[in-house]
Write an enzyme that holds these catalytic residues in place. Structure first.
Site, PDB file in Angstrom:
ATOM      1  N   TYR A   1     -16.207  -0.883   7.666  1.00 34.34           N
ATOM      2  CA  TYR A   1     -14.788  -0.645   7.932  1.00 34.34           C
ATOM      3  C   TYR A   1     -14.454  -1.039   9.376  1.00 34.34           C
ATOM      4  O   TYR A   1     -13.488  -1.767   9.629  1.00 34.34           O
ATOM      5  CB  TYR A   1     -14.514   0.842   7.686  1.00 34.34           C
ATOM      6  CG  TYR A   1     -13.106   1.296   7.978  1.00 34.34           C
ATOM      7  CD1 TYR A   1     -12.032   0.832   7.233  1.00 34.34           C
ATOM      8  CD2 TYR A   1     -12.860   2.230   8.990  1.00 34.34           C
ATOM      9  CE1 TYR A   1     -10.745   1.277   7.497  1.00 34.34           C
ATOM     10  CE2 TYR A   1     -11.574   2.684   9.247  1.00 34.34           C
ATOM     11  CZ  TYR A   1     -10.527   2.200   8.497  1.00 34.34           C
ATOM     12  OH  TYR A   1      -9.259   2.646   8.757  1.00 34.34           O
TER      13      TYR A   1
ATOM     14  N   ASP B   1      -0.849  -7.208  -6.264  1.00 37.03           N
ATOM     15  CA  ASP B   1      -2.128  -7.178  -5.577  1.00 37.03           C
ATOM     16  C   ASP B   1      -1.957  -7.907  -4.246  1.00 37.03           C
ATOM     17  O   ASP B   1      -1.567  -9.079  -4.226  1.00 37.03           O
ATOM     18  CB  ASP B   1      -3.140  -7.905  -6.482  1.00 37.03           C
ATOM     19  CG  ASP B   1      -4.537  -7.905  -5.901  1.00 37.03           C
ATOM     20  OD1 ASP B   1      -4.703  -7.552  -4.706  1.00 37.03           O
ATOM     21  OD2 ASP B   1      -5.472  -8.259  -6.646  1.00 37.03           O
TER      22      ASP B   1
ATOM     23  N   ARG C   1      -1.360  -0.311  -7.588  1.00 38.57           N
ATOM     24  CA  ARG C   1      -1.241   0.660  -8.670  1.00 38.57           C
ATOM     25  C   ARG C   1       0.230   0.880  -8.999  1.00 38.57           C
ATOM     26  O   ARG C   1       1.074   0.876  -8.107  1.00 38.57           O
ATOM     27  CB  ARG C   1      -1.847   2.009  -8.251  1.00 38.57           C
ATOM     28  CG  ARG C   1      -3.364   1.978  -8.131  1.00 38.57           C
ATOM     29  CD  ARG C   1      -3.852   3.141  -7.299  1.00 38.57           C
ATOM     30  NE  ARG C   1      -3.382   3.037  -5.913  1.00 38.57           N
ATOM     31  CZ  ARG C   1      -3.391   4.037  -5.041  1.00 38.57           C
ATOM     32  NH1 ARG C   1      -3.790   5.219  -5.384  1.00 38.57           N
ATOM     33  NH2 ARG C   1      -2.962   3.849  -3.791  1.00 38.57           N
TER      34      ARG C   1
ATOM     35  N   GLY D   1       0.852  -1.198   0.000  1.00 38.20           N
ATOM     36  CA  GLY D   1       0.000   0.000   0.000  1.00 38.20           C
ATOM     37  C   GLY D   1       0.884   1.244   0.000  1.00 38.20           C
ATOM     38  O   GLY D   1       0.556   2.260   0.612  1.00 38.20           O
TER      39      GLY D   1
ATOM     40  N   GLY E   1      -0.230   4.887  -0.908  1.00 39.95           N
ATOM     41  CA  GLY E   1      -1.319   5.475  -0.116  1.00 39.95           C
ATOM     42  C   GLY E   1      -0.857   6.557   0.845  1.00 39.95           C
ATOM     43  O   GLY E   1       0.315   6.923   0.887  1.00 39.95           O
ATOM     44  N   GLN E   2      -1.815   7.066   1.620  1.00 43.51           N
ATOM     45  CA  GLN E   2      -1.546   8.207   2.512  1.00 43.51           C
ATOM     46  C   GLN E   2      -0.441   7.884   3.519  1.00 43.51           C
ATOM     47  O   GLN E   2       0.486   8.664   3.703  1.00 43.51           O
ATOM     48  CB  GLN E   2      -2.831   8.610   3.261  1.00 43.51           C
ATOM     49  CG  GLN E   2      -2.665   9.903   4.054  1.00 43.51           C
ATOM     50  CD  GLN E   2      -3.705  10.063   5.168  1.00 43.51           C
ATOM     51  OE1 GLN E   2      -4.485   9.153   5.458  1.00 43.51           O
ATOM     52  NE2 GLN E   2      -3.712  11.222   5.796  1.00 43.51           N
TER      53      GLN E   2
HETATM   54  N1  SER Z   1      -9.545   7.806   9.058  1.00 41.80           N
HETATM   55  C1  SER Z   1     -10.441   6.684   8.975  1.00 41.80           C
HETATM   56  C2  SER Z   1     -11.658   7.004   8.235  1.00 41.80           C
HETATM   57  O1  SER Z   1     -12.078   8.134   8.308  1.00 41.80           O
HETATM   58  C3  SER Z   1     -10.798   6.219  10.350  1.00 41.80           C
HETATM   59  O2  SER Z   1      -9.829   5.349  10.777  1.00 41.80           O
HETATM   60  O3  SER Z   1     -12.224   6.159   7.609  1.00 41.80           O
END
Ligand code: SER
Length: 316
Positions: free
Chosen positions: A142, A53, A37, A9, A12-13
């Site tokens: 999530y 992946d 990506r 990852g 990513g951020q």
């Molecule tokens: N930063 C995450 C979100 O907003 C929470 O862990 O989904």
């Protein structure tokens, strides 16, 4: 032992910044970046990159063996708002992805980092000074996937002795790479809009208090947890981790100290529901006691740093 670190990852951020930090500590060639990506030419010039992946267990296993990987940071995940729109896909990525890496860590005796989140808590959790061990009934996909993931981490540690370590990240604020699809993303968007347009329409109510952390602190927490002696890691599900808590209104007021004509309006959408199910402030006393965690950035220090960096990127 020479470490070889794989970051999944890496575009990513968190991944993009973590790779940079780890390369400063371990050397560029010791840190392999990987993402589903393709990376841009700049990123590839800075060190090894494998496009793969995280769900393709064979490819991942081969890459780990071929490169003699000793530590993995598994950061590929779908955040809260996107996960609500693609619930099955989110479950698959967040869960199968983790299980894949737990198996690899077990087979290859690797150290594994996996991020959890404040989203593991739900509406029945005490919202202030949320303890490490408390009621956990998350109401987002999530959050459900992160809570299940925490249980899997603990299970692999107890049953197979896998050295897996994890943090319940608050909302993470950074300027280098944008997050995507999270509920706490407003706290990043607001800075970009303040610098560009001097106004922002926030998708959460003015008084929505959430736990937040500046990326510098999050990276330091992550690397310290991975570096500490295994005997100090007493929590093998995931540690509560905290720095600051604020509302959109408090953040807007802080930004106004630097950009006086900045205005913020509020138009809550579905993400308000997710935010309302999460704690306002969490107690991270165990992380502080077990491995010496302490944060550096508060609201004013973070705001100053964010604005300085974003203003520089806009000017250049
Ligand atoms: N930063 C995450 C979100 O907003 C929470 O862990 O989904």
């Amino acid at each position: 032992m020479t470490e070889t670190i794989l970051v999944i990852g890496s575009n990513g951020q968190i991944g993009s910044e973590l790779v940079e930090k780890l390369r400063e500590d371990y050397g560029s060639n010791r840190v392999i970046a990987s993402d589903v990506r393709e990376a841009d030419a700049d990123t590839k010039a800075r060190g090894p990159f494998i496009q793969m992946d995280a769900l393709d267990s064979k490819q991942v296993f081969d890459a780990v063996k071929k490169n003699n990987v000793t530590q993995i940071y598994m950061l590929a995940a779908m955040l809260s708002a996107t996960a609500e729109q693609k619930i099955k896909l989110a479950w698959k990525l967040n869960m199968d992805g983790l299980l894949n890496f737990l198996d690899i860590a077990k087979e290859e005796k690797l150290k594994l980092f996996w991020p959890s989140s404040i989203a593991v808590f739900g509406p029945t959790t005490p919202r202030r000074n949320t303890p490490q061990h408390t009621i956990m009934e998350p109401s987002t996909v999530y959050g459900i996937s992160k809570l299940a993931g925490e249980r899997w981490c603990e299970y692999y540690f107890q049953k197979y002795g896998v050295d897996v370590r994890s943090l319940r990240y608050p909302g993470l604020i950074s300027w280098k790479t944008l997050p995507g699809g999270g509920t706490t993303d407003y706290a990043i968007d607001i800075f970009h809009e303040a610098v560009k347009n001097k106004s922002y329409e926030c998708f959460l109510e003015a008084d929505t208090m959430l736990p937040m952390m500046y990326m510098e602190d999050a990276l330091r927490a992550t690397i310290s947890l991975m570096d500490v002696d295994a005997s100090k890691v007493k929590v093998r599900s995931s540690y509560n981790l905290a720095a600051m808590s604020f509302t959109p209104e408090m953040l807007a007021t802080e930004i106004q100290k630097h950009i006086p004509d900045f205005t913020c309006t509020y138009k809550p959408d579905i993400r308000q529901q997710y935010a309302d199910s999460w704690p306002q402030r969490i107690d991270d006393g165990e992380a502080r006691a077990d491995w010496g965690w302490s944060h550096d950035y508060d609201l004013s220090h973070m705001t100053e740093d964010m604005l300085m960096h974003i203003q520089q990127t806009v000017v250049h």
